[in-house]
Scaffold this motif. Structure first.
Motif, mmCIF file in Angstrom:
data_model
loop_
_atom_site.group_PDB
_atom_site.id
_atom_site.type_symbol
_atom_site.label_atom_id
_atom_site.label_comp_id
_atom_site.label_asym_id
_atom_site.label_seq_id
_atom_site.Cartn_x
_atom_site.Cartn_y
_atom_site.Cartn_z
ATOM 1 N N CYS A 258 -1.549 5.362 5.809
ATOM 2 C CA CYS A 258 -0.395 4.591 6.265
ATOM 3 C C CYS A 258 0.699 5.532 6.723
ATOM 4 C CB CYS A 258 0.109 3.695 5.141
ATOM 5 S SG CYS A 258 1.611 2.782 5.589
ATOM 6 N N THR A 259 1.125 5.388 7.961
ATOM 7 C CA THR A 259 2.131 6.294 8.524
ATOM 8 C C THR A 259 3.513 5.653 8.649
ATOM 9 O OG1 THR A 259 1.522 5.639 10.772
ATOM 10 C CG2 THR A 259 0.352 7.537 9.820
ATOM 11 N N ASP A 260 3.659 4.441 8.137
ATOM 12 C CA ASP A 260 4.953 3.746 8.228
ATOM 13 C C ASP A 260 5.798 4.089 7.008
ATOM 14 O OD1 ASP A 260 7.110 2.060 8.435
ATOM 15 O OD2 ASP A 260 5.924 0.297 8.981
ATOM 16 N N ALA A 263 6.586 1.399 4.417
ATOM 17 C CA ALA A 263 5.513 0.758 3.664
ATOM 18 C C ALA A 263 5.491 1.255 2.231
ATOM 19 C CB ALA A 263 4.179 1.040 4.342
ATOM 20 N N ASN A 265 2.911 2.021 0.550
ATOM 21 C CA ASN A 265 1.876 3.061 0.398
ATOM 22 C C ASN A 265 1.942 4.117 1.499
ATOM 23 O OD1 ASN A 265 1.062 1.175 2.292
ATOM 24 N ND2 ASN A 265 -1.132 1.549 1.938
ATOM 25 N N TYR A 266 3.149 4.377 1.938
ATOM 26 C CA TYR A 266 3.332 5.409 2.982
ATOM 27 C C TYR A 266 2.728 6.742 2.536
ATOM 28 C CZ TYR A 266 5.734 9.079 5.624
ATOM 29 O OH TYR A 266 6.029 10.194 6.357
ATOM 30 N N ASP A 273 -2.691 6.434 11.733
ATOM 31 C CA ASP A 273 -2.528 5.194 10.982
ATOM 32 C C ASP A 273 -3.844 4.419 10.986
ATOM 33 O OD1 ASP A 273 0.087 3.388 10.016
ATOM 34 O OD2 ASP A 273 -1.713 2.229 10.532
ATOM 35 N N CYS A 277 -1.285 -0.068 5.730
ATOM 36 C CA CYS A 277 0.076 -0.159 5.181
ATOM 37 C C CYS A 277 0.292 -1.478 4.428
ATOM 38 C CB CYS A 277 1.094 -0.050 6.304
ATOM 39 S SG CYS A 277 1.160 1.589 7.059
ATOM 40 N N TYR A 279 3.394 -3.861 2.334
ATOM 41 C CA TYR A 279 4.836 -4.033 2.306
ATOM 42 C C TYR A 279 5.251 -4.986 1.189
ATOM 43 C CZ TYR A 279 4.276 -2.079 6.974
ATOM 44 O OH TYR A 279 3.947 -1.266 8.027
#
Length: 297
Positions: A258-260, A263, A265-266, A273, A277, A279
């Motif tokens: 996850c690259t956000d 999020a 679980n970043y 990605d 992710c 939220y």
């Protein structure tokens, strides 16, 4: 410099025209027509010592040396003698020991005493003698070696340059004498520019003058010159076998996640990605980070 290791024995110019072969003594000695002779008209001598050419043949525009080779200038002969024996330089005309380093060792072809002969240069100079310009007779086989250069004085009766070696001396002498003489020729390879470093990726084995074009692979990112790259694990493979995570034969799993940054679980080490992710409830990723009132409710 790269020199031929034997005396020239061609009978034709590079365009196929014959070099005039003079057998009779009385016909020898032209100033402006290229000529050659074979010592005592004995083919065995040509096989060993090469032919004897007048200066006109040596400088003929049609060329007597093979393609990519040439008859040297006096300066190029001087570079040779002074490179192999810098300690023997006396003046522009004499190197006191270079002759010994140029001459073939022993007495198979050189008459005794063949002073100072070591041939440590690999040039293997042979005593082909000469042909007299007025009488046409041959002289000094086994005793003296004369090698034409293209340097000389112009005009009828002018002199041509040559390198002189003797069995009775270890000197190399740079002289000028009558162009009608018959002397030996040694060919020098033309300057071929390119990369001369065998360690370079673009090494040119035919080049003898380095032109500064050498290219090298970066060992920090490459394994060799064949476009094989170093991956993050220290393994090597081509770019086609490398995944987006810079892993040989990989499947992108090592750098996916996850690259956000908003999020739950970043993964700050992920660069790809993978859609994983997660939220917090009621969180809208597209509106994250906007000031209050900046989004529609």
């Amino acid at each position: 410099q790269l020199w031929m290791a034997e005396n020239l024995k061609v009978t034709h110019y590079n365009d196929g025209d014959e070099i005039t072969h003079i057998i009779n003594d009385e016909d020898w000695g032209s100033y402006d027509e290229g000529q050659y002779g074979v010592y005592d008209n004995d083919p065995t001598n040509a096989d060993i010592y090469g032919n004897l050419y007048n200066w006109a043949a040596a400088v003929d525009d049609r060329g007597v040396c093979p393609e990519n080779w040439h008859v040297p200038s006096q300066d190029e002969l001087r570079i040779l003698t002074n490179f192999i024996a810098p300690e023997g330089i006396e003046n522009s005309a004499i190197n006191s020991i270079a002759g010994g380093k140029l001459k073939e060792e022993g007495y198979e072809h050189w008459n005794s005493p063949n002073i100072g002969a070591t041939n440590e240069s690999g040039f293997t100079a042979l005593p082909g003698g000469s042909r007299d310009p007025w009488l046409g007779v041959y002289e000094s086989l086994g005793i003296k070696g004369y090698f034409w250069s293209t340097s000389g004085y112009q005009g009828t009766g002018g002199n041509g340059g040559y390198l002189y070696l003797s069995n009775s001396s270890e000197q190399a002498q740079h002289n000028m004498y009558y162009k009608e003489y018959g002397k030996s020729i040694r060919c020098l390879q033309d300057d071929i520019e390119g990369c001369t470093d065998p360690e370079a990726c673009n090494y040119d084995e035919t080049a003898n003058v380095d032109d500064g074009s050498c290219e090298y692979y970066d060992p920090e990112i490459m394994c060799d010159c064949d476009e094989t790259f170093l991956d993050i694990n220290g393994d090597c493979c081509s770019a086609l076998m490398m995944d987006d995570c810079w892993v040989c034969n990989g499947d992108n799993a090592s750098c996916s996640g996850c690259t956000d940054i908003f999020a739950l679980n970043y993964d700050d080490e992920a660069i790809l990605d993978d859609g994983s992710c997660e939220y917090a409830p009621h969180f809208i990723p597209e509106t994250a980070g906007f000031p209050t009132g900046a989004m529609g409710l």
